[in-house]
Design a protein around this motif. Structure first.
Motif, short mmCIF file in Angstrom:
data_model
loop_
_atom_site.label_atom_id
_atom_site.label_comp_id
_atom_site.label_asym_id
_atom_site.label_seq_id
_atom_site.Cartn_x
_atom_site.Cartn_y
_atom_site.Cartn_z
N TYR A 1 49.31 15.18 57.73
CA TYR A 1 49.72 16.48 57.21
C TYR A 1 50.49 17.24 58.28
O TYR A 1 50.01 17.43 59.40
N LYS A 2 51.68 17.71 57.93
CA LYS A 2 52.57 18.33 58.90
C LYS A 2 52.80 19.81 58.65
O LYS A 2 53.46 20.46 59.46
N ALA A 3 52.26 20.35 57.58
CA ALA A 3 52.47 21.77 57.28
C ALA A 3 51.21 22.35 56.64
O ALA A 3 50.63 21.74 55.74
N ASN A 4 50.80 23.50 57.11
CA ASN A 4 49.71 24.21 56.46
C ASN A 4 50.16 24.72 55.10
O ASN A 4 51.36 24.93 54.86
N MET A 5 49.21 24.93 54.20
CA MET A 5 49.53 25.36 52.85
C MET A 5 48.91 26.73 52.55
O MET A 5 47.69 26.88 52.52
N PRO A 6 49.73 27.74 52.30
CA PRO A 6 49.18 29.01 51.81
C PRO A 6 48.67 28.84 50.39
O PRO A 6 49.26 28.10 49.59
N TRP A 7 47.58 29.50 50.05
CA TRP A 7 47.10 29.50 48.67
C TRP A 7 46.42 30.84 48.42
O TRP A 7 45.90 31.47 49.32
N TYR A 8 46.46 31.27 47.16
CA TYR A 8 45.97 32.60 46.83
C TYR A 8 44.54 32.52 46.29
O TYR A 8 44.28 31.88 45.27
N PHE A 9 43.63 33.18 46.99
CA PHE A 9 42.23 33.26 46.56
C PHE A 9 42.06 34.42 45.60
O PHE A 9 42.55 35.53 45.83
N ARG A 10 41.35 34.16 44.49
CA ARG A 10 41.04 35.25 43.56
C ARG A 10 39.54 35.23 43.24
O ARG A 10 38.92 34.16 43.19
N THR A 11 38.99 36.40 43.05
CA THR A 11 37.58 36.53 42.73
C THR A 11 37.34 36.07 41.29
O THR A 11 38.28 35.90 40.51
N LEU A 12 36.07 35.91 40.94
CA LEU A 12 35.74 35.49 39.58
C LEU A 12 36.25 36.50 38.56
O LEU A 12 36.80 36.12 37.52
N SER A 13 36.08 37.77 38.83
CA SER A 13 36.55 38.79 37.87
C SER A 13 38.06 38.73 37.71
O SER A 13 38.58 38.96 36.60
N THR A 14 38.78 38.39 38.78
CA THR A 14 40.24 38.29 38.68
C THR A 14 40.64 37.08 37.85
O THR A 14 41.59 37.14 37.07
N TRP A 15 39.93 35.97 38.01
CA TRP A 15 40.20 34.80 37.16
C TRP A 15 40.05 35.18 35.69
O TRP A 15 40.90 34.85 34.85
N ILE A 16 38.97 35.86 35.36
CA ILE A 16 38.72 36.24 33.98
C ILE A 16 39.81 37.17 33.47
O ILE A 16 40.31 37.02 32.34
N THR A 17 40.21 38.14 34.29
CA THR A 17 41.26 39.07 33.90
C THR A 17 42.59 38.36 33.68
O THR A 17 43.29 38.60 32.68
N ASP A 18 42.95 37.46 34.60
CA ASP A 18 44.22 36.73 34.47
C ASP A 18 44.24 35.88 33.21
O ASP A 18 45.27 35.80 32.52
#
Length: 226
Positions: free
Chosen positions: A177-194
């Motif tokens: 692996y040659k590059a770190n990966m940004p990723w977006y963390f969301r809370t449980l309530s945000t998952w439900i809202t989305d």
């Protein structure tokens, strides 16, 4: 496209070969022991005949499902991963990023029994993709999402339980692996809202457990069109 989103897309282009090797050589223990069986069990329990795999990578899930007589279509934004998937078979694959899919989801098919996003919703704005998923499912269709359990980030990293970008360095997942990966963390309530705001209705969920420590490892969300 903001800087994190661009880095996310670029990381999969840079790391595609390393990722394919990690999957082929079963380097990611949690996938083998918990999350792979969990997503397969969830999908097979719905008895789909057709599945759309969004963020299919090198196609491992399609190959597993094809052994059960399921016709799988896979899309991914990494051209090299799609080429690998095509070589290995198990489904019909398209090199297509999420923006392209959201703009014209019907171009890869409609009336799918099930759409799966297996650890592949990593961006901050997931509304367009979820809305596109709703458009390509049939009336009885379901959308299945597997993601890191929201509590895991607190357990392992002592970070605050709040939405925001995190960085994956792929430690312990294999070599190359040659590059770190940004990723977006969301809370449980945000998952439900989305999910709700995308025109989907959450109908079930599961929390696969890590057998050694008894803590939830992933979260599986099952939704249907409203």
């Amino acid at each position: 496209m903001d800087s994190y989103e661009k880095q996310l897309e670029t990381s999969w282009q840079i790391n595609s070969k390393a990722w394919a090797e990690s999957i082929r050589q079963e380097k990611i223990k949690s996938r083998i022991t918990v999350t792979n069986p969990a997503i397969l069990k969830t999908i097979l329990s719905r008895n789909p005949q057709t599945v759309l795999d969004i963020g299919c990578g090198e196609g491992w899930l399609a190959r597993e499902l094809s052994q059960h007589g399921i016709a799988v279509t896979g899309i991914d934004g990494s051209e090299s991963l799609i080429e690998e998937a095509k070589k290995l078979g198990g489904g019909t694959y398209h090199w297509l990023n999420y923006n392209q899919f959201a703009e014209c989801p019907e171009k890869i098919g409609t009336e799918f029994d099930l759409v799966v996003l297996n650890f592949s919703l990593l961006s901050e704005d997931i509304q367009p993709v979820l809305q596109a998923c709703r458009k390509v499912t049939n009336e009885q269709g379901v959308v299945v999402i597997q993601t890191l359990h929201p509590s895991t980030i607190i357990q392992s990293q002592n970070e605050r339980y709040e939405n925001g970008w995190r960085i994956e360095d792929f430690h312990g997942m294999g070599d190359g692996y040659k590059a770190n990966m940004p990723w977006y963390f969301r809370t449980l309530s945000t998952w439900i809202t989305d999910i709700h705001q995308a025109g989907l209705q959450l109908v079930d969920c599961d929390e696969p457990i890590e057998p050694l420590n008894g803590k939830p490892l992933s979260l599986i969300l099952i939704a249907t069109p409203k």
